[in-house]
Design a protein around this motif. Structure first.
Motif, PDB file in Angstrom:
ATOM      1  N   ARG A   1       0.839  -1.196   0.000  1.00  0.00           N
ATOM      2  CA  ARG A   1       0.000   0.000   0.000  1.00  0.00           C
ATOM      3  C   ARG A   1       0.880   1.254   0.000  1.00  0.00           C
ATOM      4  N   ASN A   2       1.930   1.224   0.802  1.00  0.00           N
ATOM      5  CA  ASN A   2       2.850   2.364   0.808  1.00  0.00           C
ATOM      6  C   ASN A   2       3.505   2.559  -0.551  1.00  0.00           C
ATOM      7  N   LYS A   3       3.865   1.460  -1.193  1.00  0.00           N
ATOM      8  CA  LYS A   3       4.493   1.552  -2.511  1.00  0.00           C
ATOM      9  C   LYS A   3       3.546   2.180  -3.539  1.00  0.00           C
ATOM     10  N   VAL A   4       2.287   1.816  -3.477  1.00  0.00           N
ATOM     11  CA  VAL A   4       1.295   2.412  -4.384  1.00  0.00           C
ATOM     12  C   VAL A   4       1.223   3.919  -4.161  1.00  0.00           C
ATOM     13  N   GLY A   5       1.169   4.327  -2.889  1.00  0.00           N
ATOM     14  CA  GLY A   5       1.109   5.753  -2.590  1.00  0.00           C
ATOM     15  C   GLY A   5       2.356   6.494  -3.018  1.00  0.00           C
ATOM     16  N   ILE A   6       3.514   5.916  -2.752  1.00  0.00           N
ATOM     17  CA  ILE A   6       4.786   6.540  -3.142  1.00  0.00           C
ATOM     18  C   ILE A   6       4.868   6.687  -4.654  1.00  0.00           C
ATOM     19  N   LEU A   7       4.552   5.616  -5.371  1.00  0.00           N
ATOM     20  CA  LEU A   7       4.601   5.680  -6.838  1.00  0.00           C
ATOM     21  C   LEU A   7       3.596   6.679  -7.399  1.00  0.00           C
TER      22      LEU A   7
ATOM     23  N   PHE B   1      10.505   5.197   3.578  1.00  0.00           N
ATOM     24  CA  PHE B   1      11.199   3.922   3.761  1.00  0.00           C
ATOM     25  C   PHE B   1      10.478   2.993   4.740  1.00  0.00           C
ATOM     26  N   ALA B   2       9.462   3.496   5.408  1.00  0.00           N
ATOM     27  CA  ALA B   2       8.781   2.703   6.430  1.00  0.00           C
ATOM     28  C   ALA B   2       7.984   1.558   5.817  1.00  0.00           C
ATOM     29  N   ASN B   3       8.113   0.393   6.417  1.00  0.00           N
ATOM     30  CA  ASN B   3       7.294  -0.787   6.088  1.00  0.00           C
ATOM     31  C   ASN B   3       7.527  -1.343   4.683  1.00  0.00           C
TER      32      ASN B   3
ATOM     33  N   ASP C   1      10.324  -3.418   2.033  1.00  0.00           N
ATOM     34  CA  ASP C   1      11.425  -4.363   2.131  1.00  0.00           C
ATOM     35  C   ASP C   1      12.758  -3.715   1.753  1.00  0.00           C
ATOM     36  N   PRO C   2      13.874  -4.299   2.203  1.00  0.00           N
ATOM     37  CA  PRO C   2      15.188  -3.708   1.937  1.00  0.00           C
ATOM     38  C   PRO C   2      15.502  -3.499   0.457  1.00  0.00           C
ATOM     39  N   SER C   3      15.102  -4.445  -0.395  1.00  0.00           N
ATOM     40  CA  SER C   3      15.365  -4.288  -1.831  1.00  0.00           C
ATOM     41  C   SER C   3      14.645  -3.066  -2.392  1.00  0.00           C
ATOM     42  N   SER C   4      13.414  -2.869  -1.968  1.00  0.00           N
ATOM     43  CA  SER C   4      12.642  -1.712  -2.424  1.00  0.00           C
ATOM     44  C   SER C   4      13.198  -0.417  -1.840  1.00  0.00           C
ATOM     45  N   GLN C   5      13.685  -0.478  -0.604  1.00  0.00           N
ATOM     46  CA  GLN C   5      14.333   0.695  -0.025  1.00  0.00           C
ATOM     47  C   GLN C   5      15.533   1.115  -0.857  1.00  0.00           C
ATOM     48  N   ASN C   6      16.298   0.138  -1.329  1.00  0.00           N
ATOM     49  CA  ASN C   6      17.480   0.455  -2.146  1.00  0.00           C
ATOM     50  C   ASN C   6      17.095   1.089  -3.473  1.00  0.00           C
ATOM     51  N   ILE C   7      15.990   0.640  -4.059  1.00  0.00           N
ATOM     52  CA  ILE C   7      15.513   1.239  -5.308  1.00  0.00           C
ATOM     53  C   ILE C   7      15.108   2.681  -5.053  1.00  0.00           C
ATOM     54  N   LEU C   8      14.431   2.914  -3.952  1.00  0.00           N
ATOM     55  CA  LEU C   8      14.018   4.265  -3.602  1.00  0.00           C
ATOM     56  C   LEU C   8      15.238   5.143  -3.330  1.00  0.00           C
ATOM     57  N   LEU C   9      16.231   4.586  -2.654  1.00  0.00           N
ATOM     58  CA  LEU C   9      17.466   5.326  -2.409  1.00  0.00           C
ATOM     59  C   LEU C   9      18.115   5.749  -3.723  1.00  0.00           C
TER      60      LEU C   9
ATOM     61  N   SER D   1      12.181  11.172   7.642  1.00  0.00           N
ATOM     62  CA  SER D   1      12.672   9.808   7.794  1.00  0.00           C
ATOM     63  C   SER D   1      13.230   9.602   9.191  1.00  0.00           C
ATOM     64  N   HIS D   2      13.018   8.388   9.710  1.00  0.00           N
ATOM     65  CA  HIS D   2      13.651   7.972  10.949  1.00  0.00           C
ATOM     66  C   HIS D   2      14.972   7.260  10.673  1.00  0.00           C
ATOM     67  N   ASN D   3      15.237   6.982   9.395  1.00  0.00           N
ATOM     68  CA  ASN D   3      16.446   6.252   9.040  1.00  0.00           C
ATOM     69  C   ASN D   3      17.586   7.250   8.811  1.00  0.00           C
ATOM     70  N   ILE D   4      18.467   7.349   9.793  1.00  0.00           N
ATOM     71  CA  ILE D   4      19.540   8.349   9.731  1.00  0.00           C
ATOM     72  C   ILE D   4      20.505   8.053   8.590  1.00  0.00           C
ATOM     73  N   ASP D   5      20.880   6.780   8.438  1.00  0.00           N
ATOM     74  CA  ASP D   5      21.839   6.430   7.384  1.00  0.00           C
ATOM     75  C   ASP D   5      21.295   6.776   6.004  1.00  0.00           C
ATOM     76  N   HIS D   6      20.038   6.410   5.747  1.00  0.00           N
ATOM     77  CA  HIS D   6      19.435   6.736   4.462  1.00  0.00           C
ATOM     78  C   HIS D   6      19.390   8.250   4.244  1.00  0.00           C
ATOM     79  N   SER D   7      19.017   8.966   5.280  1.00  0.00           N
ATOM     80  CA  SER D   7      18.890  10.417   5.156  1.00  0.00           C
ATOM     81  C   SER D   7      20.220  11.051   4.752  1.00  0.00           C
TER      82      SER D   7
END
Length: 228
Positions: free
Chosen positions: A135-141, A157-159, A161-169, A187-193
């Motif tokens: 559902r999040n992916k649909v909204g993001i796209l 990046f919330a909820n 999967d890691p592979s999809s997070q990497n694509i978004l990154l 974002s709560h993800n400091i490294d990604h930010s």
């Protein structure tokens, strides 16, 4: 693109946002960080014109008369942006229609994002029957593929999967290089930010306590803040 002037939002007697002045970079990735309750989502909703400020205002310097223009802003903040009684295909058709987008171009773009979200597999599935991550992916796209000059995402990046997070990154990193769109995200993800940010904003109790474009030198300060 975004300038804040004496912006304040109160819910009864609780101050959710209190920012006297701030400027967000144009055609860059602006990352907003902070603990739960810091005011990140409220600030994004004010910028998206979904909330009226108690005081102050937001200027959109690249828009006519510096006022909010929904034709130039795409956002996904939470599942309230979705319509769970629609299928994925119906929802995208609605996004295309509302925003007067090129349907063929939009559908071709979905193919490019196939590794992020399998549209062909899920197009006839009701949004209510998708996993939280999908559902999040649909909204993001739905926001990204509008190709508007201002893109606003709350915890993208919330909820997912890691592979999809990497694509978004990779998408955010490409924007960092091309400087084609202003992306405002929390974002709560400091490294990604810190991987993707051109500007980092740290909120506490609705106030900006750090606003830096010196990403390398600000990282340790922010890490110390979250480790205190």
């Amino acid at each position: 693109m975004i300038e804040i002037h004496n912006l304040k939002k109160l819910f009864k007697d609780k101050i959710a946002v209190n920012i006297p002045s701030a400027h967000f970079m144009t055609n860059a990735n602006v990352c907003i960080m902070g603990n739960n309750g810091a005011g990140k989502t409220t600030l994004l909703r004010l910028i998206c014109n979904l909330l009226s400020p108690t005081e102050g205002y937001v200027n959109y310097t690249d828009f006519a008369n510096k006022i909010f223009d929904s034709r130039k802003v795409a956002a996904f903040l939470d599942e309230s942006f979705l319509f769970e009684y629609l299928t994925v295909s119906e929802y995208f058709e609605l996004i295309i229609s509302i925003n007067d987008l090129d349907k063929i171009k939009f559908k071709n773009s979905l193919k490019i994002w196939e590794a992020f979200f399998d549209y062909q597999k899920n197009k006839n599935v009701l949004i209510s029957n998708l996993s939280v991550g999908n559902r999040n992916k649909v909204g993001i796209l739905s926001a990204i593929l509008q190709n508007k000059p201002l893109l606003i995402l709350d915890e993208p990046f919330a909820n997912i999967d890691p592979s999809s997070q990497n694509i978004l990154l990779s998408f955010f990193k490409e924007n960092k290089k091309s400087q084609s769109v202003t992306i405002l995200l929390s974002s709560h993800n400091i490294d990604h930010s810190f991987e993707i940010a051109d500007q980092v904003i740290l909120l506490e109790n609705g106030a900006i306590i750090q606003n830096s474009t010196d990403i390398l030198n600000s990282k340790q300060t922010i890490l110390n803040y979250f480790n205190k």
